[in-house]
Design a protein around this motif. Structure first.
Motif, PDB file in Angstrom:
ATOM      1  N   THR A 153       0.809  -1.215   0.000  1.00 37.92           N
ATOM      2  CA  THR A 153       0.000   0.000   0.000  1.00 37.92           C
ATOM      3  C   THR A 153       0.843   1.266   0.000  1.00 37.92           C
ATOM      4  O   THR A 153       0.568   2.228  -0.703  1.00 37.92           O
ATOM      5  N   ASN A 154       1.893   1.272   0.847  1.00 40.01           N
ATOM      6  CA  ASN A 154       2.747   2.440   1.012  1.00 40.01           C
ATOM      7  C   ASN A 154       4.108   1.981   1.500  1.00 40.01           C
ATOM      8  O   ASN A 154       4.412   0.779   1.484  1.00 40.01           O
ATOM      9  N   ALA A 168       6.852  -2.791   0.981  1.00 41.94           N
ATOM     10  CA  ALA A 168       7.449  -2.144  -0.192  1.00 41.94           C
ATOM     11  C   ALA A 168       8.885  -2.584  -0.403  1.00 41.94           C
ATOM     12  O   ALA A 168       9.305  -2.856  -1.542  1.00 41.94           O
ATOM     13  N   ASN A 169       9.662  -2.665   0.677  1.00 41.42           N
ATOM     14  CA  ASN A 169      11.061  -3.061   0.519  1.00 41.42           C
ATOM     15  C   ASN A 169      11.186  -4.505   0.059  1.00 41.42           C
ATOM     16  O   ASN A 169      12.053  -4.833  -0.756  1.00 41.42           O
ATOM     17  N   GLU A 205      12.339  11.030  13.909  1.00 40.56           N
ATOM     18  CA  GLU A 205      12.021  11.019  12.486  1.00 40.56           C
ATOM     19  C   GLU A 205      10.633  10.407  12.344  1.00 40.56           C
ATOM     20  O   GLU A 205      10.438   9.241  12.676  1.00 40.56           O
ATOM     21  N   GLU A 206       9.678  11.203  11.864  1.00 39.15           N
ATOM     22  CA  GLU A 206       8.284  10.765  11.835  1.00 39.15           C
ATOM     23  C   GLU A 206       7.743  10.595  10.422  1.00 39.15           C
ATOM     24  O   GLU A 206       6.532  10.475  10.234  1.00 39.15           O
ATOM     25  N   ARG A 207       8.628  10.552   9.441  1.00 37.43           N
ATOM     26  CA  ARG A 207       8.172  10.323   8.071  1.00 37.43           C
ATOM     27  C   ARG A 207       8.164   8.834   7.749  1.00 37.43           C
ATOM     28  O   ARG A 207       8.987   8.072   8.260  1.00 37.43           O
ATOM     29  N   THR A 208       7.222   8.439   6.911  1.00 37.19           N
ATOM     30  CA  THR A 208       7.288   7.086   6.367  1.00 37.19           C
ATOM     31  C   THR A 208       8.503   7.009   5.460  1.00 37.19           C
ATOM     32  O   THR A 208       8.705   7.870   4.606  1.00 37.19           O
ATOM     33  N   ALA A 209       9.307   5.971   5.640  1.00 35.55           N
ATOM     34  CA  ALA A 209      10.612   5.928   4.992  1.00 35.55           C
ATOM     35  C   ALA A 209      10.573   5.217   3.649  1.00 35.55           C
ATOM     36  O   ALA A 209      10.327   4.004   3.586  1.00 35.55           O
ATOM     37  N   GLY A 210      10.824   5.973   2.588  1.00 36.80           N
ATOM     38  CA  GLY A 210      11.100   5.378   1.292  1.00 36.80           C
ATOM     39  C   GLY A 210      12.534   4.892   1.266  1.00 36.80           C
ATOM     40  O   GLY A 210      13.273   5.002   2.253  1.00 36.80           O
TER      41      GLY A 210
END
Length: 412
Positions: free
Chosen positions: A11-12, A18-19, A285-290
Motif C-alpha cells: 500500500t505504502n 514495499a522493501n 524522524e516521523e516520516r514514512t521511509a522510502g
C-alpha cells in the motif's frame, strides 16, 4: 517464464511490504525475467509509479470489513477470502511455466490463493510460493518430560484457528509439487509446519546491502536507533522510559527514533517529543521511509535496538534486524526469537537479552543497551564480519536462486 508478485498489503512505504517487493522483483528483472506486481488497489500513487505496480486486490489484509462483536472476525475472513479469490480469478494467461509469489499472506490470502490455483487444470497450474511473514499465533511451551508443545498465546487472536482451518480444508499431498509454503526463518517454519501439518520451507532473507557497511569500531558518540513501524508488540510502550533514562545516564550518546506511523500511539510519541524538546541528542524522524530515507537512517545508526515481544517474534522475522546485520550494524534483541537466531547465526553481532516474561521491562532493555555500549567495539567488529558473510546466505540473488530451484524441481 513470468514472475508474478502478489501482495494485497502493498500500500505504502510503511513496514516491510514495499522493501520486500523492491528486493525480490528487482532481482527478477535483473535476470531478465518478465515480472508483474499486483498490489492493493489503493496503493499510494508515488509507490505505484515507482514499482510499476498494478492496483489489483480490493481487500487489504489489515482491513476490517465487519465489526460485528461476536462473529466479525469470521465474516471478515470469509469476505476477504472470497473477494481476494475473485481477484486472483481475474488473472488470465497464467501457465505451468510461471511463478506466483504471494508475499506476507494472512489466513484470507492463503485461502484465496490456494483455492484459485486448485481451480485451474493441473497442467496449467503455475509454481506458487506463499510466504508467511506474520505471527502464527502459536508459541513453544515446555510440556511433560521436557517435550516442546505449541500453545495459543493470545486467546482473542483468531489467526491460528483460521490458518489451521485453511490448511485442513485445502491442502493435500498432491499439492506438494506446485505449492511451496515458506517463511524466512527455520524456527518460524517449524512452528507453521506444526500448525499446518504440511511441509514448510525456508527462504533466504530478501534484505541486502543498502549502506557503505562502514566499520563502526571506535565510533563516538554512538547513535542508538529504533527504526520502523513502531507498535506495541515491538516494545514501543517501553521506549520513552528507556530513552529518557539512557540519555540521563550516558552523556556521550545520541538516539534516533524513527516512527513511520506516529499517529498510531500518540501518547507515547508525545512523550518522546517532550524528551526531544529538552535534549537535542534525541532525534525524532516521523516520516514514512522510502528507500532513500531508509538507507540514510541505517547509515546513521551505530546500534539498533529491537525491544520486541518475545512470543510475537518467535514465529515472525524482523526486517529491521535483517537490515542491521546486512549493513554491519550491531543489535540489541530479545532471546528465543527469530532475531536472536540471526544474531547467533552470524557470529554474535549483538546483545541478546533474556527475560522470563514475554514483554521485557524497561530495566532489562536499558541494561542490554548499556551492556552493548560498554562492549561496542567488539560488537561492531563482529557486525562488520557478519555483513561480509551475509550475501553468501541471504539477499535477493540467494532468494531468487531458491525460488528458481523450487520451480525447476517441481513435480506435476
Amino acid at each position: 517464464m513470468n514472475f508474478l508478485y502478489a501482495d494485497a498489503g502493498l500500500t505504502n512505504n510503511l513496514g516491510h511490504h514495499a522493501n520486500s517487493c523492491r528486493h525480490i522483483v528487482h532481482e527478477a528483472k535483473r535476470r531478465g525475467i518478465p515480472s508483474a506486481i499486483l498490489a492493493y488497489n489503493h496503493i499510494e500513487p508515488e509507490l505505484r509509479d515507482e514499482l510499476l505496480a498494478t492496483p489489483w486486490f480490493r481487500c487489504n489484509p489489515y482491513g476490517i470489513y465487519d465489526t460485528d462483536p461476536l462473529c466479525g472476525w469470521l465474516s471478515n475472513f470469509d469476505f476477504v477470502a472470497r473477494v481476494t479469490q475473485e481477484d486472483f480469478t481475474g488473472l488470465h494467461g497464467v501457465s505451468h511455466d510461471d511463478i506466483v509469489f504471494v508475499n506476507s499472506a494472512g489466513p484470507a490470502q492463503f485461502h484465496a490463493a490456494v483455492s484459485w490455483i486448485q481451480s485451474l487444470p493441473m497442467d496449467q497450474r503455475p509454481t506458487m510460493i506463499i510466504e508467511f511473514g506474520h505471527f502464527a499465533g502459536l508459541v513453544p511451551q515446555e510440556g511433560e518430560n521436557g517435550s516442546i508443545e505449541l500453545a495459543v498465546r493470545y486467546q482473542n487472536d483468531p489467526r491460528p484457528l483460521l490458518l489451521r482451518f485453511v490448511a485442513k480444508k485445502l491442502l493435500t499431498p498432491a499439492d506438494h509439487g506446485w505449492l511451496r509454503l515458506a517463511t524466512f526463518d527455520s524456527q518460524a517454519s517449524a512452528i507453521y509446519e506444526k500448525l499446518f501439518d504440511h511441509p514448510m520451507h525456508v527462504l533466504p532473507l530478501s534484505n541486502g546491502t543498502l549502506t557503505t557497511c562502514r566499520d563502526r569500531v571506535g565510533t563516538r558518540p554512538i547513535t542508538v536507533s529504533l527504526l520502523g513501524h513502531q507498535r506495541l508488540e515491538k516494545g514501543f510502550g517501553l521506549v520513552p522510559e528507556v530513552i529518557g533514562r539512557l540519555l540521563s545516564l550516558v552523556p556521550d550518546v545520541r538516539v534516533l527514533v524513527h516512527n513511520g506511523a506516529p499517529d498510531l500511539c500518540v501518547d507515547l510519541q508525545n512523550q518522546l517529543r517532550a524528551i526531544a524538546l529538552g535534549d537535542h541528542r534525541l532525534i525524532l524522524e516521523e516520516r514514512t521511509a522510502g528507500p532513500e530515507l531508509w538507507g540514510q537512517m541505517l547509515e546513521q545508526s551505530d546500534l539498533i535496538v529491537c525491544p520486541y515481544y518475545r512470543d510475537h517474534f518467535v514465529s515472525t522475522y524482523s526486517a529491521v534486524a535483517s537490515e542491521a546485520i546486512a549493513n554491519a550494524i550491531p543489535l540489541v534483541v530479545p532471546s528465543r526469537t527469530t532475531l536472536a537466531n540471526l544474531v547467533q547465526q552470524f557470529g554474535g553481532p549483538g546483545i541478546v537479552y533474556d527475560d522470563p516474561s514475554d514483554r521485557a521491562d524497561a530495566d532489562v532493555v536499558l541494561q542490554a543497551i548499556l551492556t552493548a555500549l560498554q562492549h561496542f567495539d567488539p560488537l561492531a567488529a563482529r557486525a562488520r564480519l557478519a555483513s561480509q558473510q551475509w550475501d553468501a546466505l541471504n539477499g535477493p540473488p540467494r532468494l531468487f536462486d531458491t525460488i528458481l530451484s523450487w520451480h525447476a524441481g517441481r513435480v506435476g
